[in-house]
Design a protein around this motif. Structure first.
Motif, PDB file in Angstrom:
ATOM      1  N   LEU A  80       0.806  -1.219   0.000  1.00  0.00           N
ATOM      2  CA  LEU A  80       0.000   0.000   0.000  1.00  0.00           C
ATOM      3  C   LEU A  80       0.841   1.273   0.000  1.00  0.00           C
ATOM      4  CD1 LEU A  80      -2.594  -1.152   2.688  1.00  0.00           C
ATOM      5  CD2 LEU A  80      -2.984  -1.009   0.221  1.00  0.00           C
ATOM      6  N   PHE A  84      -2.687   4.299  -3.991  1.00  0.00           N
ATOM      7  CA  PHE A  84      -3.694   3.644  -3.164  1.00  0.00           C
ATOM      8  C   PHE A  84      -4.417   4.602  -2.220  1.00  0.00           C
ATOM      9  CE2 PHE A  84      -1.002  -0.067  -4.181  1.00  0.00           C
ATOM     10  CZ  PHE A  84      -1.986  -0.947  -4.597  1.00  0.00           C
ATOM     11  N   HIS A  85      -3.961   5.840  -2.131  1.00  0.00           N
ATOM     12  CA  HIS A  85      -4.536   6.752  -1.141  1.00  0.00           C
ATOM     13  C   HIS A  85      -5.122   8.033  -1.732  1.00  0.00           C
ATOM     14  CE1 HIS A  85      -1.674   4.239   1.173  1.00  0.00           C
ATOM     15  NE2 HIS A  85      -2.594   4.330   2.103  1.00  0.00           N
ATOM     16  N   THR A 137     -14.861   3.939  -3.952  1.00  0.00           N
ATOM     17  CA  THR A 137     -14.031   2.751  -3.813  1.00  0.00           C
ATOM     18  C   THR A 137     -13.045   2.649  -4.962  1.00  0.00           C
ATOM     19  OG1 THR A 137     -15.830   1.570  -2.691  1.00  0.00           O
ATOM     20  CG2 THR A 137     -14.071   0.233  -3.629  1.00  0.00           C
ATOM     21  N   TYR A 192      -8.777   4.752   6.061  1.00  0.00           N
ATOM     22  CA  TYR A 192      -8.998   3.904   4.901  1.00  0.00           C
ATOM     23  C   TYR A 192      -9.300   2.477   5.343  1.00  0.00           C
ATOM     24  CZ  TYR A 192      -6.681   7.574   2.144  1.00  0.00           C
ATOM     25  OH  TYR A 192      -6.342   8.756   1.542  1.00  0.00           O
ATOM     26  N   HIS A 234      -8.749  -1.222   3.528  1.00  0.00           N
ATOM     27  CA  HIS A 234      -8.196  -1.970   2.402  1.00  0.00           C
ATOM     28  C   HIS A 234      -8.605  -3.431   2.533  1.00  0.00           C
ATOM     29  CE1 HIS A 234      -5.516   1.511   1.792  1.00  0.00           C
ATOM     30  NE2 HIS A 234      -5.223   1.421   3.082  1.00  0.00           N
ATOM     31  N   THR A 235      -9.081  -4.027   1.443  1.00  0.00           N
ATOM     32  CA  THR A 235      -9.485  -5.429   1.446  1.00  0.00           C
ATOM     33  C   THR A 235      -8.479  -6.262   0.667  1.00  0.00           C
ATOM     34  OG1 THR A 235     -11.839  -4.859   1.592  1.00  0.00           O
ATOM     35  CG2 THR A 235     -11.292  -7.084   0.839  1.00  0.00           C
ATOM     36  N   TRP A 293      -4.512  -7.741  -3.148  1.00  0.00           N
ATOM     37  CA  TRP A 293      -5.323  -6.544  -2.899  1.00  0.00           C
ATOM     38  C   TRP A 293      -6.557  -6.558  -3.804  1.00  0.00           C
ATOM     39  CZ3 TRP A 293      -6.551  -2.578  -6.343  1.00  0.00           C
ATOM     40  CH2 TRP A 293      -7.159  -1.441  -5.785  1.00  0.00           C
ATOM     41  N   LYS A 307      -9.523  -4.011  -3.020  1.00  0.00           N
ATOM     42  CA  LYS A 307     -10.098  -2.674  -3.125  1.00  0.00           C
ATOM     43  C   LYS A 307      -9.673  -1.832  -1.924  1.00  0.00           C
ATOM     44  CE  LYS A 307     -14.456  -3.950  -0.869  1.00  0.00           C
ATOM     45  NZ  LYS A 307     -15.932  -3.937  -0.981  1.00  0.00           N
ATOM     46  N   THR A 308      -9.835  -0.521  -2.081  1.00  0.00           N
ATOM     47  CA  THR A 308      -9.571   0.448  -1.016  1.00  0.00           C
ATOM     48  C   THR A 308     -10.742   1.404  -0.938  1.00  0.00           C
ATOM     49  OG1 THR A 308      -7.158   0.357  -1.129  1.00  0.00           O
ATOM     50  CG2 THR A 308      -8.119   2.397  -0.344  1.00  0.00           C
TER      51      THR A 308
END
Length: 293
Positions: free
Chosen positions: A77, A85-86, A92, A272, A274-275, A286, A288-289
């Protein structure tokens, strides 16, 4: 009473009873038949829910923040590609939202560049290494799962002129290039505060603040973006003040000053979720975020 009359009455009674029984049978609730297509549709619906992250009916197990998988997820991440990612304004982020080149960029900086074979190139001094495509394939699969990509290039900065890795179709390999300048004084500071493990996934909760560091003074903002310093800052803090902060919250980061800065603005920081989905062999990728707040 005549015998014929008795027989007639009996027949009428039997007819009436028969009609009553027929009406009862007709009005009984019918047993629902299970259609094979319905079963398939239900299974597909459950599979969709799984991919979308529906874990509301399952109680997770808390993962210790000193577990090596937390460090591994954090490295995916963050690092050189933190913004990918941020830097999401709302909603999403999934792999469909990440460009083909940024998929390769993340894979290169996170894993693949460890397999670059260095060499000296006389005719092109800026090209000093090569990467076999198989290592890019492996890195992308590790981070994103089974996704398709077209080998092109990776970027060291958000610019078409900063291609640190270029794919050569004739040779079937990537070539690595050097000679790029450093970044600015504005960056993101992140720390993982919780990791929940479910049967088929991990949910990683992470906090973030951003800061512009000028002359030993950090001006801190709650969001990530290239122009966030135009919004009201959370405050300012000097290097010496930052060093003196004692982190009381449980969190993980590769850097102590990330944890100190997050600790200082813990409640105001952007949060956040994160999945990461599990594979059958115990690895994970990874998915999704999302911005929680």
């Amino acid at each position: 009473m005549r015998r014929s009359s008795v027989i007639t009455i009996v027949i009428l009674v039997l007819v009436i009873i028969g009609l009553i029984v027929a009406l009862v049978v007709i009005n009984l609730p019918q047993k629902e038949s299970v259609d094979e297509n319905t079963v398939i549709e239900n299974n597909e619906s459950l599979q969709d829910e799984k991919q979308q992250g529906d874990v509301s009916e399952e109680t997770p197990t808390s993962v210790s923040l000193d577990n090596p998988i937390v460090k591994d997820m954090y490295s995916v991440l963050n690092g050189q590609t933190t913004d990918l990612f941020h830097y999401i304004k709302k909603g999403t982020l999934t792999v469909e939202d990440i460009s083909n080149e940024y998929i390769q960029t993340i894979a290169y900086f996170t894993i693949a560049r460890d397999n670059v074979e260095k060499f000296e190139q006389i005719d092109d001094q800026s090209r000093d290494g090569k990467l076999e495509k198989i290592y890019m394939d492996e890195a992308i699969k590790k981070i994103f799962g089974d996704v398709e990509y077209t080998p092109t290039y990776a970027l060291v900065q958000a610019s078409e002129n900063s291609k640190v890795l270029k794919y050569d179709e004739n040779d079937g390999v990537y070539y690595e290039y050097t000679g790029f300048g450093g970044g600015g004084n504005f960056r993101a500071y992140t720390a993982v505060t919780k990791v929940d493990e479910y049967r088929d996934r991990y949910i990683v909760t992470e906090k973030l603040v951003t800061a512009r560091n000028e002359y030993g003074m950090y001006t801190v903002y709650p969001y990530y973006g290239t122009s966030t310093w135009y919004i009201a800052p959370l405050g300012s803090i000097s290097d010496s003040e930052l060093d003196s902060i004692e982190v009381t919250q449980d969190m993980y980061s590769d850097y102590d000053y990330n944890k100190k800065l997050i600790s200082k603005y813990y409640d105001e920081a952007t949060e956040y979720k994160h999945t990461f989905m599990k594979n059958d062999d115990g690895t994970y990728y990874w998915l999704k975020t999302e911005i929680v707040k």
